[in-house]
Design an enzyme around this catalytic site. Structure first.
Site, PDB file in Angstrom:
ATOM      1  N   GLU A   2      -1.098   0.345  -9.019  1.00 45.81           N
ATOM      2  CA  GLU A   2      -2.620   0.362  -8.996  1.00 45.81           C
ATOM      3  C   GLU A   2      -2.918   1.727  -8.719  1.00 45.81           C
ATOM      4  O   GLU A   2      -2.387   2.397  -7.699  1.00 45.81           O
ATOM      5  CB  GLU A   2      -3.167  -0.637  -8.168  1.00 45.81           C
ATOM      6  CG  GLU A   2      -4.767  -0.652  -8.290  1.00 45.81           C
ATOM      7  CD  GLU A   2      -5.398  -1.909  -7.778  1.00 45.81           C
ATOM      8  OE1 GLU A   2      -5.149  -3.046  -8.544  1.00 45.81           O
ATOM      9  OE2 GLU A   2      -5.845  -2.071  -6.495  1.00 45.81           O
ATOM     10  N   LYS A  44     -13.255  -6.346  -8.364  1.00 42.61           N
ATOM     11  CA  LYS A  44     -13.937  -6.785  -6.878  1.00 42.61           C
ATOM     12  C   LYS A  44     -15.196  -7.175  -7.333  1.00 42.61           C
ATOM     13  O   LYS A  44     -16.021  -6.209  -7.742  1.00 42.61           O
ATOM     14  CB  LYS A  44     -13.359  -5.762  -6.017  1.00 42.61           C
ATOM     15  CG  LYS A  44     -12.148  -5.320  -5.611  1.00 42.61           C
ATOM     16  CD  LYS A  44     -11.908  -4.103  -4.896  1.00 42.61           C
ATOM     17  CE  LYS A  44     -10.413  -3.821  -4.660  1.00 42.61           C
ATOM     18  NZ  LYS A  44     -10.327  -2.461  -3.874  1.00 42.61           N
ATOM     19  N   ASP A  88      -0.279  -0.197  -4.728  1.00 43.02           N
ATOM     20  CA  ASP A  88      -1.215   0.330  -4.820  1.00 43.02           C
ATOM     21  C   ASP A  88      -1.464   1.790  -4.153  1.00 43.02           C
ATOM     22  O   ASP A  88      -1.278   1.727  -2.830  1.00 43.02           O
ATOM     23  CB  ASP A  88      -2.459  -0.531  -4.012  1.00 43.02           C
ATOM     24  CG  ASP A  88      -3.809  -0.091  -4.213  1.00 43.02           C
ATOM     25  OD1 ASP A  88      -4.026   1.022  -4.856  1.00 43.02           O
ATOM     26  OD2 ASP A  88      -4.650  -0.853  -3.981  1.00 43.02           O
ATOM     27  N   LYS A 129       0.872  -1.167  -0.116  1.00 39.43           N
ATOM     28  CA  LYS A 129       0.016   0.009  -0.295  1.00 39.43           C
ATOM     29  C   LYS A 129       0.910   1.239   0.019  1.00 39.43           C
ATOM     30  O   LYS A 129       1.701   1.426   0.859  1.00 39.43           O
ATOM     31  CB  LYS A 129      -0.892  -0.147   1.330  1.00 39.43           C
ATOM     32  CG  LYS A 129      -2.118  -0.962   1.037  1.00 39.43           C
ATOM     33  CD  LYS A 129      -3.175  -0.490   0.152  1.00 39.43           C
ATOM     34  CE  LYS A 129      -4.355  -1.422  -0.113  1.00 39.43           C
ATOM     35  NZ  LYS A 129      -5.219  -0.863  -1.277  1.00 39.43           N
ATOM     36  N   ASP A 151      -8.596   0.478 -10.293  1.00 37.94           N
ATOM     37  CA  ASP A 151      -9.175  -0.155  -9.405  1.00 37.94           C
ATOM     38  C   ASP A 151     -10.451   0.781  -9.014  1.00 37.94           C
ATOM     39  O   ASP A 151     -11.640   0.639  -9.515  1.00 37.94           O
ATOM     40  CB  ASP A 151      -8.321  -0.299  -8.174  1.00 37.94           C
ATOM     41  CG  ASP A 151      -9.018  -1.122  -6.988  1.00 37.94           C
ATOM     42  OD1 ASP A 151     -10.261  -1.635  -6.997  1.00 37.94           O
ATOM     43  OD2 ASP A 151      -8.453  -1.320  -5.943  1.00 37.94           O
TER      44      ASP A 151
HETATM   45 MG   LIG Z   1      -6.376  -1.345  -4.662  1.00 40.98          MG
END
Ligand SMILES: [Mg+2]
Length: 379
Positions: free
Chosen positions: A221, A270, A195, A166, A246
């Site tokens: 991402e 997702k 990300d 992250k 995303d």
């Molecule tokens: Mg993401």
């Protein structure tokens, strides 16, 4: 077979370790509220669905999902046949615009119901099965380079073959130092993606991604805000690393727009964000037609959503080769599924064989204990 009863609950679960991301506003997430939906038919079947919105990720929240289901999509699908998935989506779209997380809860429960009624796994309803297991990636939240490198080594020793780091909660300098420390600690053979969760602007993104190229990353991402497709396209045109969409990708229409603009070279899927399995499978097909791979991703979610994404992953030929985010239930303290719901081989999660529907079982007592709010709709 008709839908005669819908029960929707807000469920609270705690994370094993606080999770710091750009969109958790740096303080770290310690618990998560999700919506669990049970849909009953007049012939005694019960399908289960889950939705895991986060209001810092996209416009929906658990509370808004409950309201949309209670007042719009729930009443609209009561009395309908769950075996007509197209009609269910047409109906839901006719009563409320967008709201993919709210629609996903009903979509996943309908797939579970239909699989049970036909005696087939959900992936069969999505077109079939192209793999029998999926490698899992391990996500690492923001922290110091030393702590992150230590966690990365521990997870690689546990068998995770790829890492998802992250970014964006800290400054670019600190994030570059973190990924440098992690790469040095785990060696050159472990695939790493980062990300940013919308944390940068255009110039920061291009400048920082160029600096990251020496660390042999696989994917960057969502470097900029979800709405900024123009910057996504400029970034992708300026760097060699594939950019993943995303937060920018939540519908088949958005998938088409990303392809038209060449604004991402990986699609992050997702089931909740994309409106359920039916719509997510459409998005994967758009990616396949555009020659793009998909990454099966997750919110912070419980096992029902993990199972839905597992069946999805089973059915998609165009997946990235490294791991996928099918480990979310392993980050929470007390999932509401019975422990035999998943099977693993090392850090690969196995596609269930010969199951009916999602092939998972709820722990009714835990669901009851962890429920904060609930409503019931009936014919
Ligand atoms: Mg993401």
């Amino acid at each position: 077979m008709r839908i005669v009863r819908i029960e929707a609950s807000v469920v609270q679960v705690e994370l094993i370790k606080p999770y710091v991301t750009a969109d958790s506003r740096k303080q770290g997430m310690t618990e998560k509220h999700s919506v669990v939906l049970r849909m009953f038919t007049d012939d005694g079947l019960c399908g289960i669905g889950e939705s895991d919105p986060s209001p810092t990720f996209s416009p929906e929240s658990p509370e808004s999902v409950m309201q949309v289901i209670r007042h719009h999509t729930g009443p609209a699908v009561l009395g309908m046949a769950p075996d007509n998935l197209v009609a269910l989506h047409v109906k839901m779209d006719s009563v409320v615009l967008d709201c993919p997380f709210a629609k996903a809860a009903i979509d996943v429960a309908a797939h579970d119901l239909l699989g049970q009624a036909l005696g087939v796994p959900v992936y069969q309803l999505l077109g079939g099965q192209v793999r029998d297991q999926v490698p899992m990636i391990w996500p690492i939240g923001s922290g110091t380079p030393e702590d992150n490198a230590r966690e990365a080594v521990t997870k690689v020793e546990e068998g995770y073959g790829s890492l998802h780091i992250k970014f964006g909660a800290l400054g670019p300098e600190e994030d570059v130092a973190r990924v440098k420390a992690i790469r040095e600690a785990v060696g050159k053979d472990i695939p790493i993606m980062v990300d940013v969760n919308q944390g940068w602007d255009l110039s920061t993104a291009i400048r920082t991604i160029r600096r990251l190229e020496e660390f042999d990353l696989r994917i960057v991402e969502q470097p900029v805000p979800a709405w900024d497709l123009e910057s996504m396209a400029k970034i992708q045109a300026s760097v060699d690393l594939p950019i993943s969409a995303d937060e920018s990708l939540y519908s088949p229409h958005r998938a088409m727009e990303l392809v038209r603009r060449d604004a991402a070279r990986v699609f992050s899927l997702k089931t909740g964000k994309c409106g359920g399995l039916f719509r997510t499978r459409q998005i994967a097909a758009i990616a396949e037609a555009a020659g793009l791979p998909c990454f099966v991703n997750s919110m912070i979610e419980m096992g029902i959503s993990v199972a839905a994404s597992l069946h999805l992953a089973a059915s998609i030929p165009n997946l990235v080769e490294h791991g996928h985010a099918l480990m979310s239930n392993l980050r929470i303290k007390d999932d509401i599924l019975l422990p035999d719901s998943f099977r693993y081989e090392g850090r690969n999660i196995l596609i269930p064989e010969k199951c009916k529907g999602l092939g998972i079982r709820l722990d009714e007592e835990k669901l009851e204990r962890r429920t904060l709010d609930r409503f019931v709709l009936e014919i």
